[in-house]
Design an enzyme around this catalytic site. Sequence first.
Site, mmCIF file in Angstrom:
data_model
loop_
_atom_site.group_PDB
_atom_site.id
_atom_site.type_symbol
_atom_site.label_atom_id
_atom_site.label_comp_id
_atom_site.label_asym_id
_atom_site.label_seq_id
_atom_site.Cartn_x
_atom_site.Cartn_y
_atom_site.Cartn_z
ATOM 1 N N LYS A 2 -40.488 -47.310 97.476
ATOM 2 C CA LYS A 2 -40.858 -47.398 98.894
ATOM 3 C C LYS A 2 -41.793 -48.570 99.150
ATOM 4 C CE LYS A 2 -39.808 -42.706 100.233
ATOM 5 N NZ LYS A 2 -40.268 -41.370 100.596
ATOM 6 N N ARG A 38 -39.045 -37.284 93.047
ATOM 7 C CA ARG A 38 -37.729 -37.737 93.543
ATOM 8 C C ARG A 38 -37.645 -39.246 93.339
ATOM 9 N NH1 ARG A 38 -35.605 -39.906 98.102
ATOM 10 N NH2 ARG A 38 -33.611 -39.100 98.850
HETATM 11 N N1 HH2 Z 1 -37.624 -39.941 100.930
HETATM 12 C C1 HH2 Z 1 -36.435 -40.399 101.369
HETATM 13 C C2 HH2 Z 1 -35.377 -39.527 101.637
HETATM 14 N N2 HH2 Z 1 -35.525 -38.195 101.452
HETATM 15 N N3 HH2 Z 1 -36.852 -36.361 100.783
HETATM 16 C C3 HH2 Z 1 -38.012 -35.877 100.345
HETATM 17 N N4 HH2 Z 1 -38.165 -34.556 100.137
HETATM 18 N N5 HH2 Z 1 -39.082 -36.696 100.076
HETATM 19 C C4 HH2 Z 1 -39.009 -38.043 100.265
HETATM 20 O O1 HH2 Z 1 -40.029 -38.734 100.042
HETATM 21 C C5 HH2 Z 1 -37.780 -38.596 100.740
HETATM 22 C C6 HH2 Z 1 -36.701 -37.706 100.995
HETATM 23 C C7 HH2 Z 1 -36.236 -41.870 101.558
HETATM 24 O O2 HH2 Z 1 -35.753 -42.471 100.402
HETATM 25 P P1 HH2 Z 1 -34.207 -42.839 100.123
HETATM 26 O O3 HH2 Z 1 -33.363 -41.601 100.104
HETATM 27 O O4 HH2 Z 1 -34.123 -43.642 98.898
HETATM 28 O O5 HH2 Z 1 -33.801 -43.783 101.329
HETATM 29 P P2 HH2 Z 1 -32.966 -43.529 102.646
HETATM 30 O O6 HH2 Z 1 -33.634 -42.457 103.449
HETATM 31 O O7 HH2 Z 1 -32.980 -44.869 103.337
HETATM 32 O O8 HH2 Z 1 -31.580 -43.082 102.272
#
Ligand code: HH2
Length: 283
Positions: free
Chosen positions: A225, A259
């Site tokens: 992030k 995660r």
């Molecule tokens: N961060 C993201 C998505 N889902 N869920 C939880 N529980 N905690 C988090 O910190 C979290 C999450 C964002 O990351 P990513 O899935 O890599 O990106 P995107 O939302 O752009 O798909």
Amino acid sequence: MTVLRCADRALDLSQPRIMGVINVTPDSFSDGGRLLRAAPDLPRILDTARAMLADGAALLDVGGESTRPGAAEVGAEEELRRVLPVVERLLELDAVISVDTSKAAVARRVLDAGVHMINDVTGGRDPALLDVVAGTSAALCVMHMQGTPRTMQSAPAYRDVVAEVGEHLAERVVVCRRAGIALDRLVVDPGFGFGKTLEHNLALLRNLSRLRVDGVAMLVGMSRKSMIGAVTGRGIDSRSAGSAAAALLAVQRGADIVRVHDVAETADALRMLAAVECADAAR
Ligand code: HH2
């Protein structure tokens, strides 16, 4: 909390667990478009998932809608077109399969298919989603977010970020319990990067142990992030070391599940921690 009940699986949390991220989206901030062409690239997804499990992940989190700041919203039908064929295949693997969704209709379909956990970045804002999960024995992760993905990074503001996020998570646990979801099926998450500045994120990480809710597991997601980029000065593709360090710091402060995108690097960092702690316990 030593065991998280996730439908027919029990996740032992006496040691920290790694959740690998499988984004089936065209626009995720770090890996968008890699696993979704016109349709989900199932052979590549299965290879990625198997590699993550071999590297040490115990959970896989499948997302069909990006939550990055300003991301376009996706309808339930499109989200299901992306995630359903994927979870149907991943359920063959020996892992806890989670779906990252805030939509009750999506949650219902994937739970019917057999997924073990719903990961809701809105923290159960929609009571219909809570009812859907309550009607099963699956786990639910409730995350803190200020605002919505579209607006959250415009001007995040708190009186006291640690106190407010802690109060919010405790309140969400009460709401989930009232809806019929037992404590041993719940996970809380402070939501790094969701309506938070760098200073807010660092304060939350520094004080993570204060955000724990008694009897409830805690998950954190900082992987790749912008907070990692801001501290290290590195672009998205070069944040694995910073992300593994952040995961380690979180586990030291009480996180049960991290995660991450880079499972192998995170697993190595946690192995180092376990080795030091074992040696300490034996003295
Ligand atoms: N961060 C993201 C998505 N889902 N869920 C939880 N529980 N905690 C988090 O910190 C979290 C999450 C964002 O990351 P990513 O899935 O890599 O990106 P995107 O939302 O752009 O798909």
